[in-house]
Design a protein around this motif. Structure first.
Motif, PDB file in Angstrom:
ATOM      1  N   HIS A 171      -4.758   0.212   4.819  1.00  0.00           N
ATOM      2  CA  HIS A 171      -5.517  -0.105   3.601  1.00  0.00           C
ATOM      3  C   HIS A 171      -6.434  -1.292   3.896  1.00  0.00           C
ATOM      4  CE1 HIS A 171      -1.838  -2.768   2.158  1.00  0.00           C
ATOM      5  NE2 HIS A 171      -2.109  -2.925   3.430  1.00  0.00           N
ATOM      6  N   SER A 173      -6.455  -3.990   2.217  1.00  0.00           N
ATOM      7  CA  SER A 173      -5.837  -5.234   1.709  1.00  0.00           C
ATOM      8  C   SER A 173      -5.657  -6.346   2.747  1.00  0.00           C
ATOM      9  CB  SER A 173      -4.511  -4.903   1.018  1.00  0.00           C
ATOM     10  OG  SER A 173      -4.726  -3.955  -0.012  1.00  0.00           O
ATOM     11  N   ARG A 201      -4.180   6.719   7.927  1.00  0.00           N
ATOM     12  CA  ARG A 201      -2.762   6.956   7.663  1.00  0.00           C
ATOM     13  C   ARG A 201      -2.284   8.205   8.385  1.00  0.00           C
ATOM     14  NH1 ARG A 201      -2.161   5.359   1.226  1.00  0.00           N
ATOM     15  NH2 ARG A 201      -3.257   3.380   1.482  1.00  0.00           N
ATOM     16  N   GLN A 215     -11.803   2.662   1.684  1.00  0.00           N
ATOM     17  CA  GLN A 215     -11.408   1.957   0.467  1.00  0.00           C
ATOM     18  C   GLN A 215     -12.414   0.849   0.225  1.00  0.00           C
ATOM     19  OE1 GLN A 215      -7.390   0.373   0.820  1.00  0.00           O
ATOM     20  NE2 GLN A 215      -6.489   2.321   0.138  1.00  0.00           N
ATOM     21  N   GLU A 217     -11.917  -2.780  -1.434  1.00  0.00           N
ATOM     22  CA  GLU A 217     -10.993  -3.756  -1.983  1.00  0.00           C
ATOM     23  C   GLU A 217     -11.804  -4.820  -2.697  1.00  0.00           C
ATOM     24  OE1 GLU A 217      -7.805  -3.358  -0.670  1.00  0.00           O
ATOM     25  OE2 GLU A 217      -6.827  -5.128  -1.502  1.00  0.00           O
TER      26      GLU A 217
HETATM   27  N1  DAH Z   1      -3.826  -1.324  -0.986  1.00  0.00           N
HETATM   28  C1  DAH Z   1      -3.474  -0.392  -2.035  1.00  0.00           C
HETATM   29  C2  DAH Z   1      -3.345   1.002  -1.462  1.00  0.00           C
HETATM   30  O1  DAH Z   1      -3.835   1.246  -0.410  1.00  0.00           O
HETATM   31  C3  DAH Z   1      -4.505  -0.394  -3.116  1.00  0.00           C
HETATM   32  C4  DAH Z   1      -4.500  -1.664  -3.904  1.00  0.00           C
HETATM   33  C5  DAH Z   1      -3.734  -1.782  -5.020  1.00  0.00           C
HETATM   34  C6  DAH Z   1      -5.287  -2.734  -3.531  1.00  0.00           C
HETATM   35  C7  DAH Z   1      -3.718  -2.926  -5.780  1.00  0.00           C
HETATM   36  C8  DAH Z   1      -5.279  -3.911  -4.287  1.00  0.00           C
HETATM   37  C9  DAH Z   1      -4.495  -3.993  -5.399  1.00  0.00           C
HETATM   38  O2  DAH Z   1      -6.016  -4.978  -3.954  1.00  0.00           O
HETATM   39  O3  DAH Z   1      -4.504  -5.123  -6.143  1.00  0.00           O
HETATM   40  O4  DAH Z   1      -2.753   1.827  -2.069  1.00  0.00           O
END
Ligand code: DAH
Length: 344
Positions: A171, A173, A201, A215, A217
């Motif tokens: 992700h 993140s 993934r 994604q 973020e």
């Molecule tokens: N990283 C999560 C995923 O891949 C998605 C995500 C959810 C990012 C909540 C965020 C968050 O910054 O606050 O499923």
């Protein structure tokens, strides 16, 4: 002899009439005027004639040579013009025809969604921050508050590399930690960024999941950031992205790196919330995960969580592109099929 000479002249001129290309013309020249050509040989044999005939014969032979050379030159010009005309005709160019259009590439539909995201978030003061695709387990999980044996790790099956602890990010993140550490100046400066990028993934590829996807973020860290800021900001984004009248709702959820965590839904813009098979007759579409940055994550980013707070969100551009265009199979995005791509 003289008669023979006149005969050669007649033959030569008659034959020249039938010559119509440069090859034949060349042959004709060799036959009559070349080194061993008929007329040349006759001219050369002048010396063998009885003396009284020589002058007369020689004079006539020279005249005929001259005459044939002239006829040859004329014919040559005619043949050359004929050949030129034929050439021109064969590559005839119709300058009135319209040009062939060049086929131009297009912007991939997912890239288009990304660009819309960037524009909207930029207008709200979020700068783009990119971080690496190849991550460590530490950044991808541990610093985001996934303990080593936490079951949430199973939410995302990773691609491991042969280097211990080095993985492809599952992700975007982990970019939160990089952004806080690089832009936060040891937890003294606010941060407002979006982090777009490819994620990976180890999953079965199906119509709904790919092993590679993007994604975007988002992260905002400041001194007085509250949940209302998160809700207002996401709602403002959703209205620009999906329409001014769209309603947004937040559902309690769980992510290790946010507390509280929420999933974000918008009213289904395909059926005007009336219920359709895309929103599964709920009238709502999920567009993001979000939450208030977990104190542990803030600390890992260099901030004192008693003073600083923040919100984060994560969105899937593929999913949003699919929803907007009614695309029912995520695999189209990587199939490079022009019949698909040309529609956007
Ligand atoms: N990283 C999560 C995923 O891949 C998605 C995500 C959810 C990012 C909540 C965020 C968050 O910054 O606050 O499923």
């Amino acid at each position: 002899m003289l008669e023979q000479l006149e005969q050669q002249r007649t033959d030569a001129l008659a034959e020249l009439e039938t010559v119509d290309d440069s090859d034949a013309l060349h042959e004709w020249y060799i036959k009559y005027l070349g080194k061993k050509g008929a007329v040349t040989l006759m001219l050369r044999s002048t010396g063998q004639l009885p003396p009284e005939e020589r002058a007369n014969f020689g004079k006539r032979a020279n005249e005929i040579k001259h005459l044939l050379n002239e006829a040859y030159a004329q014919r040559e010009q005619a043949v050359r013009q004929q050949e030129l005309a034929a050439d021109l005709e064969s590559d005839a160019l119709d300058v009135t025809l319209p040009g062939r259009p060049r086929t131009l590439g297009g912007i991939h539909p997912v890239t288009q969604t990304h660009r819309e995201f960037y524009t909207i978030w930029a207008d709200m003061g979020f700068q783009v921050f990119t971080s690496r695709d190849v991550e460590t387990d530490e950044y991808n999980f541990q610093l985001l508050n996934f303990p080593p044996d936490h079951p949430a790790r199973d939410m995302q099956d990773s691609f491991y590399t042969t280097d211990d602890g080095v993985i492809l990010r599952t992700h975007t993140s982990p970019g939160q930690i990089h952004a806080m550490r690089q832009l936060g100046e040891n937890g003294t400066q606010p941060v407002r960024v979006i982090l777009p990028g490819m994620c990976y993934r180890y999953e079965q590829i199906t119509a709904r999941s790919e092993v590679q996807f993007t994604q975007v973020e988002g992260l905002a860290v400041g001194r007085k950031i509250r949940m209302s800021d998160l809700k207002g900001t996401i709602a403002a984004f959703a209205k620009r992205m999906f329409g001014q009248n769209v309603s947004v709702r937040f559902r309690a959820s769980y992510f290790p790196f946010t507390e509280p965590s929420m999933e974000v839904d918008v009213e289904c813009f395909l059926c005007d919330a009336q219920g359709c098979n895309v929103c599964k007759y709920t009238g709502w579409l999920e567009i993001a995960g979000s939450g208030m940055v977990h104190p542990t994550v803030l600390r890992n980013g260099g901030y004192d969580p008693t003073v600083w707070s923040g919100f984060a969100f994560g969105m899937g551009p593929e999913r949003i592109t699919m929803l907007r265009h009614g695309i029912n199979d995520i695999r189209y995005f990587w199939s490079n099929d022009l019949r698909f791509l040309e529609q956007f």
